[in-house]
Scaffold this active site. Structure first.
Site, PDB file in Angstrom:
ATOM      1  N   CYS A 158       0.968  -1.267  -0.176  1.00 18.79           N
ATOM      2  CA  CYS A 158      -0.037  -0.141  -0.140  1.00 18.79           C
ATOM      3  C   CYS A 158       0.754   1.147   0.107  1.00 18.79           C
ATOM      4  CB  CYS A 158      -1.062   0.069   1.067  1.00 18.79           C
ATOM      5  SG  CYS A 158      -2.037  -1.339   1.142  1.00 18.79           S
ATOM      6  N   HIS A 182      -3.451   7.541   2.332  1.00 19.19           N
ATOM      7  CA  HIS A 182      -3.774   6.094   1.807  1.00 19.19           C
ATOM      8  C   HIS A 182      -5.227   5.863   2.332  1.00 19.19           C
ATOM      9  CE1 HIS A 182      -3.810   2.181   0.826  1.00 19.19           C
ATOM     10  NE2 HIS A 182      -3.674   1.447   2.094  1.00 19.19           N
ATOM     11  N   ASN A 233     -10.120   0.106  -0.537  1.00 18.35           N
ATOM     12  CA  ASN A 233      -8.626   0.385  -0.359  1.00 18.35           C
ATOM     13  C   ASN A 233      -8.121  -0.278  -1.673  1.00 18.35           C
ATOM     14  OD1 ASN A 233      -5.963  -0.181   0.190  1.00 18.35           O
ATOM     15  ND2 ASN A 233      -6.217  -1.148   2.112  1.00 18.35           N
TER      16      ASN A 233
HETATM   17  O1  UT7 Z   1      -3.918  -0.983   3.418  1.00 21.78           O
HETATM   18  C1  UT7 Z   1      -2.988  -1.626   4.180  1.00 21.78           C
HETATM   19  C2  UT7 Z   1      -3.332  -1.384   5.658  1.00 21.78           C
HETATM   20  N1  UT7 Z   1      -4.728  -2.174   5.994  1.00 21.78           N
HETATM   21  C3  UT7 Z   1      -5.160  -1.558   6.999  1.00 21.78           C
HETATM   22  O2  UT7 Z   1      -4.955  -0.363   7.337  1.00 21.78           O
HETATM   23  C4  UT7 Z   1      -6.443  -2.140   7.505  1.00 21.78           C
HETATM   24  C5  UT7 Z   1      -6.449  -1.973   8.979  1.00 21.78           C
HETATM   25  N2  UT7 Z   1      -7.617  -2.430   9.658  1.00 21.78           N
HETATM   26  C6  UT7 Z   1      -8.824  -2.103   9.749  1.00 21.78           C
HETATM   27  O3  UT7 Z   1      -9.115  -1.386   8.858  1.00 21.78           O
HETATM   28  C7  UT7 Z   1      -9.647  -2.893  10.455  1.00 21.78           C
HETATM   29  O4  UT7 Z   1      -9.299  -3.552  11.604  1.00 21.78           O
HETATM   30  C8  UT7 Z   1     -10.733  -4.032  10.106  1.00 21.78           C
HETATM   31  C9  UT7 Z   1     -11.867  -2.878   9.215  1.00 21.78           C
HETATM   32  C10 UT7 Z   1      -9.958  -4.773   9.130  1.00 21.78           C
HETATM   33  C11 UT7 Z   1     -11.627  -4.488  11.066  1.00 21.78           C
HETATM   34  O5  UT7 Z   1     -12.154  -3.658  11.968  1.00 21.78           O
HETATM   35  P1  UT7 Z   1     -12.221  -3.735  13.496  1.00 21.78           P
HETATM   36  O6  UT7 Z   1     -12.958  -2.761  14.041  1.00 21.78           O
HETATM   37  O7  UT7 Z   1     -10.580  -3.741  13.960  1.00 21.78           O
HETATM   38  O8  UT7 Z   1     -13.093  -5.191  13.527  1.00 21.78           O
HETATM   39  P2  UT7 Z   1     -12.342  -6.477  14.233  1.00 21.78           P
HETATM   40  O9  UT7 Z   1     -11.408  -7.062  13.316  1.00 21.78           O
HETATM   41  O10 UT7 Z   1     -12.079  -6.309  15.636  1.00 21.78           O
HETATM   42  O11 UT7 Z   1     -13.822  -7.308  14.137  1.00 21.78           O
HETATM   43  C12 UT7 Z   1     -14.877  -6.938  14.999  1.00 21.78           C
HETATM   44  C13 UT7 Z   1     -15.887  -8.073  14.519  1.00 21.78           C
HETATM   45  C14 UT7 Z   1     -15.349  -9.541  14.785  1.00 21.78           C
HETATM   46  O12 UT7 Z   1     -16.389 -10.227  15.470  1.00 21.78           O
HETATM   47  P3  UT7 Z   1     -16.258 -10.825  16.853  1.00 21.78           P
HETATM   48  O13 UT7 Z   1     -14.835 -11.458  17.181  1.00 21.78           O
HETATM   49  O14 UT7 Z   1     -16.267  -9.215  17.751  1.00 21.78           O
HETATM   50  O15 UT7 Z   1     -17.425 -11.601  17.093  1.00 21.78           O
HETATM   51  C15 UT7 Z   1     -15.171  -9.850  13.495  1.00 21.78           C
HETATM   52  O16 UT7 Z   1     -15.448 -11.348  13.279  1.00 21.78           O
HETATM   53  O17 UT7 Z   1     -16.380  -7.835  13.520  1.00 21.78           O
HETATM   54  C16 UT7 Z   1     -16.445  -9.353  12.927  1.00 21.78           C
HETATM   55  N3  UT7 Z   1     -16.234  -9.211  11.204  1.00 21.78           N
HETATM   56  C17 UT7 Z   1     -17.038  -8.891  10.590  1.00 21.78           C
HETATM   57  N4  UT7 Z   1     -18.520  -8.487  10.557  1.00 21.78           N
HETATM   58  C18 UT7 Z   1     -19.250  -8.622   9.478  1.00 21.78           C
HETATM   59  C19 UT7 Z   1     -14.919  -8.967  10.598  1.00 21.78           C
HETATM   60  N5  UT7 Z   1     -14.961  -8.650   9.195  1.00 21.78           N
HETATM   61  C20 UT7 Z   1     -16.772  -8.519   9.186  1.00 21.78           C
HETATM   62  C21 UT7 Z   1     -17.485  -8.309   8.037  1.00 21.78           C
HETATM   63  N6  UT7 Z   1     -18.627  -8.139   8.373  1.00 21.78           N
HETATM   64  N7  UT7 Z   1     -17.007  -8.129   6.982  1.00 21.78           N
END
Ligand code: UT7
Length: 326
Positions: free
Chosen positions: A116, A253, A283
């Site tokens: 990225c 980004h 992204n």
């Molecule tokens: O470009 C390169 C750099 N990449 C980035 O900058 C990405 C950085 N990370 C992020 O943007 C975020 O961490 C995400 C958008 C990937 C995830 O957001 P988050 O607030 O960190 O959520 P999380 O991973 O803590 O997940 C929260 C909950 C989980 O469920 P439980 O364990 O709380 O029951 C996930 O399983 O959301 C669940 N979850 C989803 N639910 C619905 C994860 N993906 C999804 C989804 N739809 N697509």
């Protein structure tokens, strides 16, 4: 004052695949919802390449648009740098495919891979070629088709990424070197390979003889993102002898709206100065910053004389920033 060489932005261009994929469409494929994706990321839709659309074809279209915007013939270009992690083929480089499509037979062309952060790395690299005097005009392109390396059954990653390409033309020009004068003023690049496991592709030509799929521990990436990007941005401010108040546009980004907002807040940059395209592009990895630049130039926000900060962070980890007087 003895003049120095500075790399000026002459033109900007972009290209997106024809097909838009909405969050609602993805909710039919995996267990997700429009509400979750928008709340957690700010993404409403992304573009996905169809048959015949590849990283090289998108890169070529973006390059043609940037050359038109610059009012330059293809023969003016003697350096092509393409930032991509999703090349059409293991080799030759996408940059040489773009070169051939544009009918350019002189100069150098190569790909650069910093995931990225690729476009920021490419701007900093091309800037060093131009300021050394070895090359006169560069096409600097970020182009990706991440849809081809996504695991479409993994809801934690497949909802985040999109395809596209953006390009700028940089030209070596004599400058008085003042902060008010146009060109790339400062850039900072960093990498720390210890973070590999947090964001990687589980295949490749030498290790597995496959293309592989993107794997990410999103929370872990998020945890590091804001601190890393604000650090290199502050480095650029220090190099240029300015503070955050001096910048007109912050073009980060486009990975996640929450990361963008938190970075702007930490730097004291008002949200009105932040260019956001993650809602419509998702992204797009190395393409995200030049796509956002193209949007903000096209709609009249970024104008000649404006001070623009670009930044990115991604797999590796890699991260970087560049300060550009438009
Ligand atoms: O470009 C390169 C750099 N990449 C980035 O900058 C990405 C950085 N990370 C992020 O943007 C975020 O961490 C995400 C958008 C990937 C995830 O957001 P988050 O607030 O960190 O959520 P999380 O991973 O803590 O997940 C929260 C909950 C989980 O469920 P439980 O364990 O709380 O029951 C996930 O399983 O959301 C669940 N979850 C989803 N639910 C619905 C994860 N993906 C999804 C989804 N739809 N697509």
């Amino acid at each position: 004052m003895t003049p120095i060489l500075r790399s000026r932005v002459r033109g900007v261009g972009a290209a997106l695949p024809a097909r838009v994929v909405t969050n609602a469409e993805l909710a039919h494929r995996v267990d997700t919802s429009d509400a979750w994706i928008q709340q957690r990321t700010g993404i409403k839709q992304r573009y996905v390449a169809g048959d015949g659309e590849t990283t090289a074809s998108l890169a070529t279209k973006a390059a043609e648009a940037a050359l038109r915007h610059a009012g330059l013939e293809t023969s003016a270009i003697d350096l092509i740098v393409v930032a991509t992690s999703t090349p059409d083929y293991t080799f030759p480089a996408v940059a040489t495919q773009v070169q051939a499509s544009l009918g350019i037979v002189d100069g150098a062309a190569f790909d650069l891979q910093a995931v990225c952060t690729g476009f920021v790395y490419a701007v900093a690299t091309a800037d060093k070629f131009l300021r050394s005097g070895s090359n006169k005009r560069a096409l600097v392109i970020g182009a990706e088709t991440f849809s081809r390396i996504l695991d479409w059954s993994d809801r934690t990653t497949c909802v985040l990424f999109g395809d596209g390409a953006g390009a700028i033309v940089l030209e070596a020009c004599e400058s008085d070197g003042l902060i008010a004068s146009p060109g790339v003023i400062a850039s900072r690049l960093r990498a720390d390979g210890r973070h590999r496991a947090k964001l990687f592709v589980d295949g490749g030509p030498s290790a597995t003889m496959t293309v592989g799929h993107l794997r990410m521990e999103g929370k872990e990436v998020f945890r590091h993102a804001v601190g890393m990007v604000t650090d290199v941005i502050k480095g650029c401010f220090a190099d240029a002898g300015v503070t955050a108040d001096a910048i007109d546009w912050f073009v980060p980004h486009q990975a996640n709206r929450r990361i963008i907002d938190a970075s702007a807040d930490k730097l004291g940059i008002p949200h009105s100065k932040v260019v956001v395209t993650v809602d419509r592009h998702g992204n797009t990895s190395a393409a995200s910053v030049p796509l956002a630049l193209a949007v903000a130039v096209e709609d009249g926000r970024i104008k000649p004389g404006d001070l623009v900060m670009i930044e990115a962070m991604g797999g590796g980890f890699t991260w970087g920033a560049a300060l550009i007087r438009w």
